[in-house]
Design a protein around this motif. Structure first.
Motif, PDB file in Angstrom:
ATOM      1  N   UNK A  52       0.808  -1.213   0.000  1.00 28.47           N
ATOM      2  CA  UNK A  52       0.000   0.000   0.000  1.00 28.47           C
ATOM      3  C   UNK A  52       0.841   1.262   0.000  1.00 28.47           C
ATOM      4  N   UNK A  53       2.138   1.157  -0.267  1.00 26.70           N
ATOM      5  CA  UNK A  53       2.979   2.344  -0.351  1.00 26.70           C
ATOM      6  C   UNK A  53       2.827   3.016  -1.714  1.00 26.70           C
ATOM      7  N   UNK A  54       2.957   4.350  -1.790  1.00 29.42           N
ATOM      8  CA  UNK A  54       2.971   5.026  -3.089  1.00 29.42           C
ATOM      9  C   UNK A  54       4.288   4.757  -3.810  1.00 29.42           C
ATOM     10  N   UNK A  55       4.295   4.990  -5.083  1.00 26.70           N
ATOM     11  CA  UNK A  55       5.501   4.796  -5.893  1.00 26.70           C
ATOM     12  C   UNK A  55       5.566   5.923  -6.920  1.00 26.70           C
ATOM     13  N   UNK A  56       6.296   6.992  -6.584  1.00 29.84           N
ATOM     14  CA  UNK A  56       6.339   8.167  -7.443  1.00 29.84           C
ATOM     15  C   UNK A  56       7.291   7.969  -8.618  1.00 29.84           C
ATOM     16  N   UNK A  95       2.760   5.763  -9.477  1.00 29.23           N
ATOM     17  CA  UNK A  95       2.677   4.539 -10.262  1.00 29.23           C
ATOM     18  C   UNK A  95       2.095   3.362  -9.477  1.00 29.23           C
ATOM     19  N   UNK A  96       1.899   3.547  -8.169  1.00 26.29           N
ATOM     20  CA  UNK A  96       1.354   2.476  -7.344  1.00 26.29           C
ATOM     21  C   UNK A  96      -0.115   2.233  -7.669  1.00 26.29           C
ATOM     22  N   UNK A  97      -0.528   0.990  -7.568  1.00 29.12           N
ATOM     23  CA  UNK A  97      -1.941   0.649  -7.813  1.00 29.12           C
ATOM     24  C   UNK A  97      -2.791   0.771  -6.553  1.00 29.12           C
ATOM     25  N   UNK A  98      -2.151   0.938  -5.371  1.00 31.15           N
ATOM     26  CA  UNK A  98      -2.915   0.893  -4.126  1.00 31.15           C
ATOM     27  C   UNK A  98      -2.622   2.051  -3.181  1.00 31.15           C
ATOM     28  N   UNK A  99      -1.363   2.511  -3.091  1.00 23.73           N
ATOM     29  CA  UNK A  99      -1.009   3.474  -2.054  1.00 23.73           C
ATOM     30  C   UNK A  99      -1.047   4.912  -2.522  1.00 23.73           C
ATOM     31  N   UNK A 100      -1.632   5.793  -1.722  1.00 24.69           N
ATOM     32  CA  UNK A 100      -1.646   7.229  -1.974  1.00 24.69           C
ATOM     33  C   UNK A 100      -0.454   7.887  -1.287  1.00 24.69           C
ATOM     34  N   UNK A 101      -0.081   9.064  -1.773  1.00 25.01           N
ATOM     35  CA  UNK A 101       1.020   9.791  -1.138  1.00 25.01           C
ATOM     36  C   UNK A 101       0.548  10.427   0.162  1.00 25.01           C
ATOM     37  N   UNK A 102       1.521  10.738   1.016  1.00 26.89           N
ATOM     38  CA  UNK A 102       1.231  11.406   2.281  1.00 26.89           C
ATOM     39  C   UNK A 102       2.426  12.282   2.635  1.00 26.89           C
ATOM     40  N   UNK A 103       2.178  13.591   2.769  1.00 29.09           N
ATOM     41  CA  UNK A 103       3.254  14.495   3.148  1.00 29.09           C
ATOM     42  C   UNK A 103       3.843  15.221   1.960  1.00 29.09           C
ATOM     43  N   UNK A 104       4.961  15.892   2.190  1.00 26.60           N
ATOM     44  CA  UNK A 104       5.583  16.771   1.213  1.00 26.60           C
ATOM     45  C   UNK A 104       6.198  15.991   0.054  1.00 26.60           C
ATOM     46  N   UNK A 105       5.900  16.424  -1.178  1.00 35.39           N
ATOM     47  CA  UNK A 105       6.505  15.889  -2.388  1.00 35.39           C
ATOM     48  C   UNK A 105       7.356  16.996  -3.008  1.00 35.39           C
ATOM     49  N   UNK A 106       8.603  16.670  -3.358  1.00 32.42           N
ATOM     50  CA  UNK A 106       9.530  17.668  -3.894  1.00 32.42           C
ATOM     51  C   UNK A 106      10.061  17.225  -5.249  1.00 32.42           C
ATOM     52  N   UNK A 107       9.934  18.113  -6.259  1.00 34.42           N
ATOM     53  CA  UNK A 107      10.502  17.892  -7.585  1.00 34.42           C
ATOM     54  C   UNK A 107      11.658  18.865  -7.765  1.00 34.42           C
TER      55      UNK A 107
END
Length: 267
Positions: free
Chosen positions: A37-41, A68-80
């Protein structure tokens, strides 16, 4: 003594049933189950338009961050982070919901809203100009991290070109000219850009009924005379100009009324 005997066992009766019982307990996944259930950016970089050296109209880089994950949503700060290669100068960076900043060559954009599985954030558009010294090919690499995901990188290969607008204008005096006297031609060469012109060449064919006397050149140019006068400049800067003075003699005996035409070409 005597011997006594008896039957060992039990008498036949109803069929027996043997049973046992065990209590099953549920075991929670401490590692592999959580991984599901982890996200995969991931991050992708593309570009649009022509990347031309010296062009004041910026070209556009597009950066897309996806889960790209099929189950997990992100949580917290995302940095590009996109550290543009030398030769590209970022001027503006923006994207709906993103907070972006520019420091020298580096564009940094952040956000903290949840990105659902198999979804993408709005595209980040980065406007950039191309320097005169940019190489013919460069690779732009962007990275993304955070939101509970591991880091990822994406890249885009960009072809760089040059476009120089060269022109030449001419004038002559005196007009008319007396046979046996000097004609002075003035040529003005201009590079209107946007790119520097590498290997610029000015060619002037000597007109009939004339003889070469001399040519005076602007800085950066080298000329040679023969059947034609040819002048070269290895690197004519965008926006620069130069004036050439070519002196010819109208040959003695040239019939009155003869038109002497000089043609110059710059490339």
């Amino acid at each position: 003594g005597g011997t006594a005997s008896f039957a060992y066992g039990a008498t036949q009766g109803a069929q027996g049933i043997y049973s046992t019982s065990a209590q099953a307990s549920q075991m929670y996944g401490a590692w592999s189950g959580a991984m599901c259930v982890l996200p995969n950016l991931g991050v992708a970089v593309t570009h649009s338009g022509n990347f031309v050296r010296g062009d004041t109209t910026p070209s556009t880089l597009r950066v897309t961050v996806s889960n790209l994950s099929s189950y997990g949503s992100t949580s917290g700060l995302v940095t590009m982070v996109d550290a543009l290669p030398a030769g590209l100068t970022p001027t503006v960076a923006s994207g709906a919901g993103w907070s972006c900043s520019i420091a020298s060559q580096t564009v940094t954009c952040t956000r903290s809203d949840v990105l659902a599985p198999v979804a993408s954030y709005p595209v980040i558009n980065i406007s950039a100009t191309v320097t005169q010294t940019a190489p013919d090919t460069m690779t732009d690499v962007a990275s993304v991290a955070g939101g509970g995901s591991g880091g990822a990188e994406g890249s885009d290969v960009i072809a760089i070109s040059s476009r120089a607008d060269l022109s030449v204008s001419a004038s002559a005096s005196p007009n008319p000219v007396v046979p046996g006297s000097t004609i002075t031609y003035s040529y003005s060469v201009i590079n209107s850009g946007p790119s520097d012109a590498t290997g610029a060449v000015l060619t002037q064919a000597l007109p009939a009924n004339t003889s070469f006397l001399a040519i005076y050149t602007p800085a950066g140019w080298t000329c040679a005379s023969g059947g034609n006068v040819t002048c070269t400049n290895s690197d004519l800067s965008s926006g620069s100009s130069g004036t050439f003075t070519l002196m010819l003699r109208a040959n003695a005996g040239t019939p009155v009324g003869t038109v002497i035409t000089s043609t110059a070409l710059v490339s």
